[in-house]
Scaffold this active site. Sequence first.
Site, mmCIF file in Angstrom:
data_model
loop_
_atom_site.group_PDB
_atom_site.id
_atom_site.type_symbol
_atom_site.label_atom_id
_atom_site.label_comp_id
_atom_site.label_asym_id
_atom_site.label_seq_id
_atom_site.Cartn_x
_atom_site.Cartn_y
_atom_site.Cartn_z
ATOM 1 N N ASP A 155 -8.919 14.574 -7.851
ATOM 2 C CA ASP A 155 -9.467 15.773 -8.476
ATOM 3 C C ASP A 155 -10.474 16.494 -7.583
ATOM 4 O OD1 ASP A 155 -11.705 14.132 -8.627
ATOM 5 O OD2 ASP A 155 -11.961 14.312 -10.800
ATOM 6 N N ASP B 251 -36.486 10.382 -10.197
ATOM 7 C CA ASP B 251 -36.452 11.768 -9.752
ATOM 8 C C ASP B 251 -37.744 12.486 -10.146
ATOM 9 O OD1 ASP B 251 -34.806 14.096 -8.747
ATOM 10 O OD2 ASP B 251 -35.186 14.793 -10.795
ATOM 11 N N GLU C 269 -39.725 9.589 -6.299
ATOM 12 C CA GLU C 269 -39.670 10.775 -5.444
ATOM 13 C C GLU C 269 -40.881 11.647 -5.725
ATOM 14 O OE1 GLU C 269 -36.894 14.763 -4.784
ATOM 15 O OE2 GLU C 269 -37.233 13.895 -6.773
#
Length: 543
Positions: free
Chosen positions: A24, A199, A264
């Site tokens: 895909d 994150d 992070e």
Amino acid sequence: MTEWWRGGVIYQVYPRSFQDSNGDGVGDLAGIIDRLDHIASLGVDCIWLSPITQSPQADMGYDVSDYMQVDPLFGSLRDFDVLIERAHALGIKVIMDQVVSHTSDQHPWFAESSFSRENTKADWYVWADANPDGTPPNNWLSVFGGSAWEWHTARKQYYLHNFLTSQPDLNFHNPKVQDAVLDVMRFWLDRGLDGFRLDTVNYYFHDAKLRSNPPLAALNGKPAVNPYDMQSHRFSKSQPENVDWLRKVRALLNDYPGTTTVGEVGDDERGVELMRQYTSGSDLLHMCYSFDFLGPKFTAAHFRGKVEAFFAGGETGWPCWSFSNHDVIRHMTRWAPHSVSAHDLARQAAALIMTLKGSVGLYQGEELGLPEADILYEELTDPRGKRFWPEDKGRDGCRTPMPWEHGMLHAGFTTGTPWLPVKHAAAALSVETQNADPNSTLNYYRQILSWRKSHPALVTGDIQFFDTDEPVLAYRRSAGNKDLICVFNLSAEERTVALNDIELTLEPVSHNAALDGSSLVLGPNGSAVVPAPAGEGKVSYSA
């Protein structure tokens, strides 16, 4: 070993671009499983998976609509379990992105919160009334351009989004939000995950008084491409309340021995300071990284200054240094102006990241010496690139698919049409091609990773910098009775470095380096590692 992460090497897999198994055009978990042998051959300790949870993919998975489901684009929870099992069988840990400073606006939490001002999740997100003139409550800006506030007609209020308007920020001042996020983490830890890359770890809390940010003191004389870079983000992120929240995260991880966290830190003004703060002692995060080594600066003073700043005063925290990742231009392109040979620059970067004090973050393709791909506007998928083109071309150039096989369509990444193109410069550096070349960048990475494991001084030892002039960077790594002196010529011109009071021999990972009596002759981007008795030896520089 419960502290495997201290001095460990973490390999970032960007699932969309690693290996497509079903044609895909998008990489998936089954593809990662098929390529685990490659990762294992490098000798890394851990894989970091960029987001795989359910998402409308407005920001390539960093907009989560269901934290406890794998997005069908990547596979299923069963595929995840198989990946964990296979990786563990190869001696590799697995951590995954945990994106919890914000959600997608399609998350059920936001649907309920935005429905009215009186419901069980009404204050799960950051809502604020408009000013009397209808403007947003303050001057906070979005990383992706424009105001960080978006009007919602049902609530007749603004909501905060530090990124896309479809990425509303969670309200961490609400203890129920914190509990819900801990439940999400517990769900994955119970499935055998070895930890999290957190994150935007400094974005969780905002100033409760919603005070406006002051202007940035200096813009280096250049107008900003993105107005976000014109503010000092004193109130919109990096708030003091974050520390107590991170203690709760660590307490949860402590219930799962051997797991880890790497945060992070996105703060250009306080990067190393926050790294130190968030990892100090034993009750906060295990590791943090910032963007200090992810930019264009390539000087001895810069590398030395950031490392010394982190460890100043006997700091107990621990860094994870990276030169490339999915958010920045690949370092082979950023630092090319300081080199005449990609071959030399790739080896120097590997030797430098592997010998600094701290853990190591490697980004997929770094082991191949991949450059930034030159993406055309019509090929863009990144919302940042679309907003700020052409001065900022966004992040697609570092996210193009891994080149696996020489001469194959799309370098063996997919049998379909890849979501981003595989450019010729990357295809020429395929894994297959480099596997067959004993002098390739790939085989150098394997060599230096193996060599590093045999030297405790490089994994957890101390670091002491020598006073040298640009462009020479030199430092001692020490542990027990065997030291290593590491010397780098960060330029495209030959340099000679005098090493006094020691008998010179070169470790096998040295590159573009030769001995001349008591001196090292370092060619362009040369690097040398020299064994030395503990505490002895002096380094001086001569052109």
